[in-house]
Design a protein around this motif. Sequence first.
Motif, PDB file in Angstrom:
ATOM      1  N   VAL A  35      41.185  37.497  30.696  1.00 22.01           N
ATOM      2  CA  VAL A  35      41.998  38.154  31.719  1.00 22.01           C
ATOM      3  C   VAL A  35      41.450  37.847  33.112  1.00 22.01           C
ATOM      4  O   VAL A  35      42.213  37.622  34.058  1.00 22.01           O
ATOM      5  N   ALA A  36      40.118  37.854  33.239  1.00 17.70           N
ATOM      6  CA  ALA A  36      39.514  37.522  34.531  1.00 17.70           C
ATOM      7  C   ALA A  36      39.912  36.112  34.967  1.00 17.70           C
ATOM      8  O   ALA A  36      40.250  35.878  36.139  1.00 17.70           O
ATOM      9  N   GLY A  37      39.899  35.177  34.046  1.00 15.67           N
ATOM     10  CA  GLY A  37      40.320  33.822  34.372  1.00 15.67           C
ATOM     11  C   GLY A  37      41.791  33.756  34.744  1.00 15.67           C
ATOM     12  O   GLY A  37      42.189  33.011  35.658  1.00 15.67           O
ATOM     13  N   TRP A  38      42.620  34.522  34.052  1.00 14.77           N
ATOM     14  CA  TRP A  38      44.054  34.553  34.361  1.00 14.77           C
ATOM     15  C   TRP A  38      44.292  35.122  35.760  1.00 14.77           C
ATOM     16  O   TRP A  38      45.145  34.620  36.505  1.00 14.77           O
ATOM     17  N   ILE A  39      43.532  36.175  36.121  1.00 14.25           N
ATOM     18  CA  ILE A  39      43.673  36.763  37.461  1.00 14.25           C
ATOM     19  C   ILE A  39      43.300  35.745  38.526  1.00 14.25           C
ATOM     20  O   ILE A  39      43.989  35.600  39.547  1.00 14.25           O
ATOM     21  N   LEU A  40      42.214  35.025  38.302  1.00 15.34           N
ATOM     22  CA  LEU A  40      41.800  34.008  39.266  1.00 15.34           C
ATOM     23  C   LEU A  40      42.852  32.919  39.418  1.00 15.34           C
ATOM     24  O   LEU A  40      43.150  32.459  40.524  1.00 15.34           O
ATOM     25  N   GLN A  41      43.424  32.526  38.284  1.00 16.58           N
ATOM     26  CA  GLN A  41      44.446  31.483  38.325  1.00 16.58           C
ATOM     27  C   GLN A  41      45.698  31.967  39.062  1.00 16.58           C
ATOM     28  O   GLN A  41      46.310  31.236  39.850  1.00 16.58           O
ATOM     29  N   ALA A  42      46.091  33.233  38.817  1.00 16.75           N
ATOM     30  CA  ALA A  42      47.318  33.770  39.393  1.00 16.75           C
ATOM     31  C   ALA A  42      47.181  34.111  40.870  1.00 16.75           C
ATOM     32  O   ALA A  42      48.183  34.148  41.591  1.00 16.75           O
ATOM     33  N   THR A  43      45.954  34.405  41.309  1.00 18.10           N
ATOM     34  CA  THR A  43      45.764  34.851  42.702  1.00 18.10           C
ATOM     35  C   THR A  43      45.092  33.810  43.572  1.00 18.10           C
ATOM     36  O   THR A  43      44.700  34.111  44.704  1.00 18.10           O
ATOM     37  N   GLY A  44      44.980  32.605  43.073  1.00 20.59           N
ATOM     38  CA  GLY A  44      44.339  31.568  43.875  1.00 20.59           C
ATOM     39  C   GLY A  44      42.860  31.814  44.103  1.00 20.59           C
ATOM     40  O   GLY A  44      42.358  31.717  45.225  1.00 20.59           O
ATOM     41  N   ASN A  45      42.141  32.162  43.028  1.00 21.42           N
ATOM     42  CA  ASN A  45      40.689  32.410  43.081  1.00 21.42           C
ATOM     43  C   ASN A  45      40.316  33.583  43.982  1.00 21.42           C
ATOM     44  O   ASN A  45      39.326  33.533  44.708  1.00 21.42           O
ATOM     45  N   ASN A  46      41.092  34.659  43.898  1.00 18.80           N
ATOM     46  CA  ASN A  46      40.750  35.875  44.637  1.00 18.80           C
ATOM     47  C   ASN A  46      39.842  36.731  43.761  1.00 18.80           C
ATOM     48  O   ASN A  46      40.295  37.459  42.876  1.00 18.80           O
ATOM     49  N   TRP A  47      38.542  36.648  44.023  1.00 22.93           N
ATOM     50  CA  TRP A  47      37.559  37.338  43.179  1.00 22.93           C
ATOM     51  C   TRP A  47      37.640  38.858  43.323  1.00 22.93           C
ATOM     52  O   TRP A  47      37.246  39.597  42.418  1.00 22.93           O
ATOM     53  N   ALA A  48      38.143  39.359  44.423  1.00 25.20           N
ATOM     54  CA  ALA A  48      38.208  40.804  44.642  1.00 25.20           C
ATOM     55  C   ALA A  48      39.030  41.488  43.562  1.00 25.20           C
ATOM     56  O   ALA A  48      38.667  42.571  43.079  1.00 25.20           O
ATOM     57  N   TYR A  49      40.142  40.870  43.147  1.00 24.40           N
ATOM     58  CA  TYR A  49      40.988  41.468  42.114  1.00 24.40           C
ATOM     59  C   TYR A  49      40.263  41.541  40.768  1.00 24.40           C
ATOM     60  O   TYR A  49      40.425  42.496  40.012  1.00 24.40           O
ATOM     61  N   VAL A  50      39.473  40.527  40.484  1.00 27.14           N
ATOM     62  CA  VAL A  50      38.712  40.517  39.230  1.00 27.14           C
ATOM     63  C   VAL A  50      37.731  41.681  39.190  1.00 27.14           C
ATOM     64  O   VAL A  50      37.657  42.436  38.206  1.00 27.14           O
ATOM     65  N   PHE A  51      36.977  41.856  40.265  1.00 35.27           N
ATOM     66  CA  PHE A  51      35.947  42.889  40.285  1.00 35.27           C
ATOM     67  C   PHE A  51      36.549  44.293  40.392  1.00 35.27           C
ATOM     68  O   PHE A  51      36.025  45.243  39.812  1.00 35.27           O
ATOM     69  N   LEU A  52      37.654  44.432  41.118  1.00 32.61           N
ATOM     70  CA  LEU A  52      38.313  45.739  41.210  1.00 32.61           C
ATOM     71  C   LEU A  52      38.888  46.153  39.865  1.00 32.61           C
ATOM     72  O   LEU A  52      38.809  47.330  39.475  1.00 32.61           O
ATOM     73  N   PHE A  53      39.457  45.204  39.142  1.00 29.36           N
ATOM     74  CA  PHE A  53      40.009  45.501  37.817  1.00 29.36           C
ATOM     75  C   PHE A  53      38.905  45.995  36.878  1.00 29.36           C
ATOM     76  O   PHE A  53      39.079  46.985  36.148  1.00 29.36           O
ATOM     77  N   ALA A  54      37.761  45.319  36.898  1.00 27.19           N
ATOM     78  CA  ALA A  54      36.630  45.742  36.063  1.00 27.19           C
ATOM     79  C   ALA A  54      36.096  47.092  36.525  1.00 27.19           C
ATOM     80  O   ALA A  54      35.710  47.935  35.707  1.00 27.19           O
ATOM     81  N   SER A  55      36.081  47.320  37.843  1.00 28.82           N
ATOM     82  CA  SER A  55      35.577  48.577  38.391  1.00 28.82           C
ATOM     83  C   SER A  55      36.421  49.766  37.957  1.00 28.82           C
ATOM     84  O   SER A  55      35.891  50.808  37.556  1.00 28.82           O
TER      85      SER A  55
END
Length: 400
Positions: free
Chosen positions: A360-380
């Motif tokens: 899912v983290a990889g999918w978020i990066l792919q969908a948001t153009g490598n926006n790491w903030a969304y990955v970490f907020l989702f986990a948070s």
Amino acid sequence: MAQEYGWNKSDSGTVMSCFFWGYAITQVIAGSIADTHGGEKILAFTTLIWTTLTFFTPQLFDFAYWSGFPLPILLLVRIATGIGQGFHLPAMASMVSRHLTAADKGRVFGISLAGSHFGSVVAGAIGSVLLEWFGWRSLFQFVGIISFIWYLFFKRLKEETTLRRRNAVTDSSCTLPLINGKKKEPENLFTDHKNSTTAVPWGQLFRHPAFWAASCAQYCGANAYFTMFSWLPSYFSDNFPNAKGVVYNVVPSLAIVVTSLMAPFLASRLLANGKSVTFTRRFMEGSSLVAMSFCLIIVSMSSGSFYMSLFIFTMAMAGRGFHHGGVSVNPHDFAPNHTGSVFGIFNAFSAMTGFIGVYVAGWILQATGNNWAYVFLFASFQCVFGAIIYSLFGTGNKII
């Protein structure tokens, strides 16, 4: 490996995640087998399997491409490695439960779990040097060699312990009194063969809300941990391309080793000061989840320097270590006679994040153009959810 074999990101993700396919599925049965046949026997045999597969992984991968059917063989090798390693932690949990007192179980098992994080430190430090000097094959061979040395040590220790126990039982039988002209049978002083537990009352366990609360916390915390563990190298490489890999591959993992060793003793101190087991488990797990959540929120909202990012992620990984005084040792509380079986189910929730959360983290990066903030907020947010659920329904009491 990706460069040599021409993998794209999808290929790499498939090869990396399929280890967890075998690992997660095995967890469901590994603890029950360890409880039934003895964790010592299972641990020695399965360790030899994954050690051998790890050492010969480079040759097996080369053979896969030579055969003309690379993908099936690659997947088979990694799944088999996951299956072999899937028995490791449930077998350890079963051994600790059967051979230690209630007061020592959580502390000893928590310390043992810190060893898995120390392995990450060793692989990150020595592995980075080996990769640079000798290539990726040397890392598999290095891990295979030190694992085989551990296997030989454990096998010898098991044989010596078994011999001492048999001698102790023989000596005790010589002094037993005669009853009706026959010598009384010696008591089972040591548990060395099959565990005498009955079938696990799964229905009773699954109907208890505390079990699902602990499983929820286990999944949420593991999702944050595996997201960081799997993606931090990519994060630092993307944002700080000039940073030394040996630094960000070692420092965060070193922090979790320290707190993993501290956590069992902090939990024991709380218990010694009169706190209940339930309060202790909730406090330790809540502290772990909230600390990770806070750090991930901070890093997602900031664009600081390399050292600031490294510090925040180090604190986040350190927070994860307190988990080993909380949910990690809950199976010993829930099911003292079925610890291996219950721990296997628990660890399956962690393993699932290896192919769900990381994907899912990889999918978020792919969908948001490598926006790491969304990955970490989702986990948070998942950590906050897990902390709330476990604080409300978690327990340290016996269920079955």
